[in-house]
Design a protein around this motif. Structure first.
Motif, PDB file in Angstrom:
ATOM      1  N   THR A  82       0.817  -1.200   0.000  1.00 31.70           N
ATOM      2  CA  THR A  82       0.000   0.000   0.000  1.00 31.70           C
ATOM      3  C   THR A  82       0.855   1.256   0.000  1.00 31.70           C
ATOM      4  O   THR A  82       1.770   1.384   0.802  1.00 31.70           O
ATOM      5  N   ASN A  83       0.556   2.164  -0.927  1.00 26.63           N
ATOM      6  CA  ASN A  83       1.111   3.508  -0.853  1.00 26.63           C
ATOM      7  C   ASN A  83      -0.012   4.394  -0.341  1.00 26.63           C
ATOM      8  O   ASN A  83      -0.905   4.767  -1.089  1.00 26.63           O
ATOM      9  N   SER A  84       0.013   4.681   0.945  1.00 25.39           N
ATOM     10  CA  SER A  84      -1.110   5.398   1.543  1.00 25.39           C
ATOM     11  C   SER A  84      -0.816   6.876   1.740  1.00 25.39           C
ATOM     12  O   SER A  84      -1.387   7.523   2.601  1.00 25.39           O
ATOM     13  N   SER A  85       0.124   7.414   0.957  1.00 28.09           N
ATOM     14  CA  SER A  85       0.408   8.839   1.072  1.00 28.09           C
ATOM     15  C   SER A  85      -0.851   9.623   0.729  1.00 28.09           C
ATOM     16  O   SER A  85      -1.487   9.392  -0.284  1.00 28.09           O
ATOM     17  N   GLY A  86      -1.252  10.501   1.600  1.00 25.86           N
ATOM     18  CA  GLY A  86      -2.425  11.326   1.324  1.00 25.86           C
ATOM     19  C   GLY A  86      -3.584  11.056   2.250  1.00 25.86           C
ATOM     20  O   GLY A  86      -4.346  11.942   2.563  1.00 25.86           O
ATOM     21  N   SER A  87      -3.772   9.833   2.712  1.00 24.72           N
ATOM     22  CA  SER A  87      -4.879   9.562   3.630  1.00 24.72           C
ATOM     23  C   SER A  87      -4.716   8.193   4.254  1.00 24.72           C
ATOM     24  O   SER A  87      -3.794   7.451   3.943  1.00 24.72           O
ATOM     25  N   ASP A  88      -5.634   7.866   5.147  1.00 22.44           N
ATOM     26  CA  ASP A  88      -5.603   6.556   5.793  1.00 22.44           C
ATOM     27  C   ASP A  88      -6.820   5.737   5.395  1.00 22.44           C
ATOM     28  O   ASP A  88      -7.385   5.010   6.197  1.00 22.44           O
ATOM     29  N   ASN A  89      -7.250   5.881   4.148  1.00 20.65           N
ATOM     30  CA  ASN A  89      -8.381   5.095   3.673  1.00 20.65           C
ATOM     31  C   ASN A  89      -8.157   3.611   3.902  1.00 20.65           C
ATOM     32  O   ASN A  89      -7.045   3.109   3.756  1.00 20.65           O
ATOM     33  N   SER A 148     -12.745   1.188  -1.426  1.00 24.05           N
ATOM     34  CA  SER A 148     -12.074   1.971  -0.390  1.00 24.05           C
ATOM     35  C   SER A 148     -13.120   2.592   0.531  1.00 24.05           C
ATOM     36  O   SER A 148     -14.253   2.866   0.131  1.00 24.05           O
ATOM     37  N   SER A 149     -12.724   2.843   1.787  1.00 28.86           N
ATOM     38  CA  SER A 149     -13.630   3.532   2.704  1.00 28.86           C
ATOM     39  C   SER A 149     -13.893   4.951   2.219  1.00 28.86           C
ATOM     40  O   SER A 149     -14.970   5.503   2.407  1.00 28.86           O
ATOM     41  N   GLY A 150     -12.908   5.543   1.553  1.00 28.45           N
ATOM     42  CA  GLY A 150     -13.085   6.888   1.024  1.00 28.45           C
ATOM     43  C   GLY A 150     -14.186   6.956  -0.003  1.00 28.45           C
ATOM     44  O   GLY A 150     -14.913   7.944  -0.097  1.00 28.45           O
ATOM     45  N   ARG A 151     -14.328   5.893  -0.790  1.00 29.04           N
ATOM     46  CA  ARG A 151     -15.392   5.836  -1.793  1.00 29.04           C
ATOM     47  C   ARG A 151     -16.756   5.874  -1.109  1.00 29.04           C
ATOM     48  O   ARG A 151     -17.657   6.606  -1.520  1.00 29.04           O
ATOM     49  N   ARG A 152     -16.904   5.086  -0.059  1.00 30.91           N
ATOM     50  CA  ARG A 152     -18.186   5.053   0.668  1.00 30.91           C
ATOM     51  C   ARG A 152     -18.490   6.406   1.312  1.00 30.91           C
ATOM     52  O   ARG A 152     -19.630   6.863   1.309  1.00 30.91           O
TER      53      ARG A 152
END
Length: 195
Positions: A82-89, A148-152
């Motif tokens: 995972t490249n999670s730069s930007g958020s913790d989705n 992704s949780s961000g999508r929801r």
């Protein structure tokens, strides 16, 4: 204990949107083909494009006896970290109602949560998404959608976000195949693999 490992009954698919990000928008959708050896689940933003991918898995659970399982898990093999730069989705996996079709963000919260991956994936290899439900339905078409949780939540990705690639059944060999595992208690120990 009797362990049932169920292979997908059809080719895994994904859908993508790559237009301006909005919680109620699906954008242009594409389905994975039967030759795809892997697909992504999650959201990303690489200027000027947004890209979201949702994974779909369909299993036939009708041959698994009724009974309260000791454990249920969707087992996938991650081919990247995972490249999670930007958020913790987080990656969420939900029971998909009816046909395995893309669900708009507004509808995802209404789907029962199967399990999730939190904190990203730090190494490649097999990952078991343990089901948080006490049991699942026995049906010829039990569907799971990954997103992704961000999508929801309707949170637009800021960078690569939480996005991972998983191998599909079309990957060479069988060691990387996805499967649904249902562990049922029994008097003895058996092992069943249902194709």
């Amino acid at each position: 204990m009797t362990i049932y490992q169920l292979a997908p009954v059809s080719d895994e698919n994904y859908s993508r949107f790559s237009t301006s990000y909005a919680s109620t928008q699906t954008g242009g959708l594409n389905s994975g083909s039967s030759t795809d050896t892997s697909f992504r689940v999650g959201d990303s933003f690489v200027s000027p494009n947004y890209l979201g991918s949702g994974g779909f898995w369909e299993f036939d659970t009708s041959g698994v006896p009724v009974g309260t399982p000791d454990q249920i898990a969707l087992s996938l093999v991650a081919s990247d970290t995972t490249n999670s730069s930007g958020s913790d989705n987080e990656l969420e996996f939900r029971e998909n109602t009816g046909a395995n079709v893309w669900q708009e963000a507004a509808d995802l919260s209404g789907l029962t949560l199967f399990g999730e991956i939190t904190g990203g994936i730090s190494s490649t290899g097999r990952k078991d998404i343990v089901c948080g439900l006490s049991d699942i339905s026995r049906t010829s078409s039990y569907n799971i959608i990954g997103h992704s949780s961000g999508r929801r939540l309707g949170n637009a990705p800021l960078a690569l976000e939480q996005c991972n690639t998983f191998y599909a059944s079309e990957q060479s060999g069988t060691s990387d195949d996805p499967y649904l595992e249902i562990d049922l208690p029994s008097a003895g120990r058996a092992f069943g693999f249902i194709m």
